[in-house]
Write an enzyme that holds these catalytic residues in place. Structure first.
Site, PDB file in Angstrom:
ATOM      1  N   ASP A 199       0.864  -1.182   0.000  1.00 39.34           N
ATOM      2  CA  ASP A 199       0.000   0.000   0.000  1.00 39.34           C
ATOM      3  C   ASP A 199       0.899   1.230   0.000  1.00 39.34           C
ATOM      4  OD1 ASP A 199      -2.309   1.721   0.310  1.00 39.34           O
ATOM      5  OD2 ASP A 199      -3.313   0.082   1.343  1.00 39.34           O
ATOM      6  N   GLY A 225       4.327   1.230  -1.913  1.00 37.29           N
ATOM      7  CA  GLY A 225       4.275   1.501  -3.342  1.00 37.29           C
ATOM      8  C   GLY A 225       2.878   1.890  -3.781  1.00 37.29           C
ATOM      9  N   PHE A 227       0.113   1.085  -6.777  1.00 41.34           N
ATOM     10  CA  PHE A 227      -0.130   0.114  -7.844  1.00 41.34           C
ATOM     11  C   PHE A 227      -0.390   0.780  -9.192  1.00 41.34           C
ATOM     12  CE2 PHE A 227      -4.242  -0.364  -5.250  1.00 41.34           C
ATOM     13  CZ  PHE A 227      -4.964   0.579  -5.954  1.00 41.34           C
ATOM     14  N   HIS A 245     -13.246  -2.483  -7.432  1.00 39.69           N
ATOM     15  CA  HIS A 245     -14.468  -1.705  -7.719  1.00 39.69           C
ATOM     16  C   HIS A 245     -14.251  -0.204  -7.616  1.00 39.69           C
ATOM     17  CE1 HIS A 245     -16.219  -1.348  -3.336  1.00 39.69           C
ATOM     18  NE2 HIS A 245     -14.928  -1.121  -3.369  1.00 39.69           N
TER      19      HIS A 245
END
Length: 336
Positions: A199, A225, A227, A245
């Site tokens: 995260d 990090g 994504f 989502h």
């Protein structure tokens, strides 16, 4: 044929009455107070600071809704509210309800606007900027948000820890780990696994405290990090819980492709959300969660299991399946 009845219409149309009663009870820590011991009406009303005009109606409404019990004038928690809504227990899931009370409840008043404009109705609609930038800049608010994510995910996390064939794998990485409950549940139930929580760097202190609290610091590590800009960590299994989502279709496909690239041959991707049933007629929670993504995000939406496995196949996964977890949540699994 049965005679038409207005009951369901009225119960749903006025369902916010029950919702706000529960949310206010969580805000006022009714269940945390009663977790100490059952209390008579006068004592409980006084300790909660309730006005005499409404105090008995409020507490008895909680009884009628099934959130409190009352015997001979003495109020107590139900087994469920005692386990899940006492702030002093590690099983507390009220964080998501606190967030619903403070943020989502007023934002949903603007659902009609969102449906007509396709635009978010959270802080951004008031010109306050991206709410998550402010959130991640405030350690206390961030801690509360991450606890909320744990609350809404705990049941599914525990189901994944027991249902997936973990004996076939040695390592797992949780992408968008938040407080870290998914990787904690998985590694707690499977002592042979090593784990990674991935995260943004600001999440590290909250994650590491939670992992240490669960006695897993030797096997579970934090990997900072984004994504969007960084490669995903390599592991035998990559997991994304209540992550996909949040994003538009292009970003969903990008994240699945990144996971494919980070996995070894035979590795697995687990994606879970409140997946809408393929007929789009039964999982009302999943459909309403998609409306919540309309309220909260520029392009996020919930999706069916068939949608997700289709995206996995497009990314190259050779084998896919969908399995129900708990409640509205299901997981899609792709094998590389």
């Amino acid at each position: 044929m049965s005679t038409p009845s207005p009951d369901h219409i009225l119960q749903t149309g006025l369902a916010f009455w029950a919702s706000k009663t529960l949310l206010s009870a969580v805000e006022m820590e009714v269940f945390t107070e009663l977790a100490k011991h059952p209390e008579e009406f006068e004592t409980l009303a006084g300790r909660l600071g309730l006005h005499p005009r409404s105090s008995r109606d409020f507490l008895d409404t909680l009884v009628a809704l099934g959130f409190l019990e009352r015997n001979d004038g003495v109020y107590s928690n139900t087994p469920s509210t005692d386990l899940f809504l006492d702030k002093n227990k590690p099983t507390y899931i009220g964080g998501i309800l606190e967030m619903a009370n403070l943020r989502l409840y007023p934002f949903w008043n603007h659902l009609t606007v969102a449906l007509r404009t396709g635009q978010p109705q959270n802080e951004t609609a008031r010109g306050e900027g991206d709410p998550f930038v402010a959130l991640y800049a405030d350690p206390e608010r961030l801690k509360g948000f991450l606890r909320a994510m744990t609350g809404v995910s705990r049941g599914a996390n525990m189901a994944i820890a027991s249902k997936f064939p973990w004996a076939n794998y040695k390592s797992a990485a949780d992408i968008g780990t938040a407080q870290g409950d998914l990787i904690v549940q998985v590694t707690s139930a499977n002592p042979h696994l090593s784990g990674i929580g991935y995260d943004l760097p600001e999440v590290a202190p909250v994650f590491e405290d939670y992992v240490e609290l669960n006695g897993l610091s030797s096997r579970v590590k934090f990997n900072p990090g984004s994504f969007f800009t960084d490669p995903l960590p390599t592991a035998d299994v990559i997991m994304m819980g209540h992550i996909l989502h949040d994003w538009n279709l292009d970003d969903k496909r990008m994240l699945i492709s990144k996971a494919y690239d980070a996995l070894p041959e035979g590795g697995a991707l687990i994606v879970y959300d409140a997946m809408i049933d393929d007929d789009r007629s039964k999982n009302a929670f999943g459909l309403m969660m998609s409306l919540n993504m309309l309220i909260e995000t520029p392009g996020g939406f919930d999706y069916t299991g068939a949608d997700c496995v289709g995206w996995m196949k497009d990314a190259g996964f050779r084998e896919t399946r969908v399995e129900h977890l708990v409640g509205p949540d299901s997981m899609a699994i792709g094998i590389k």
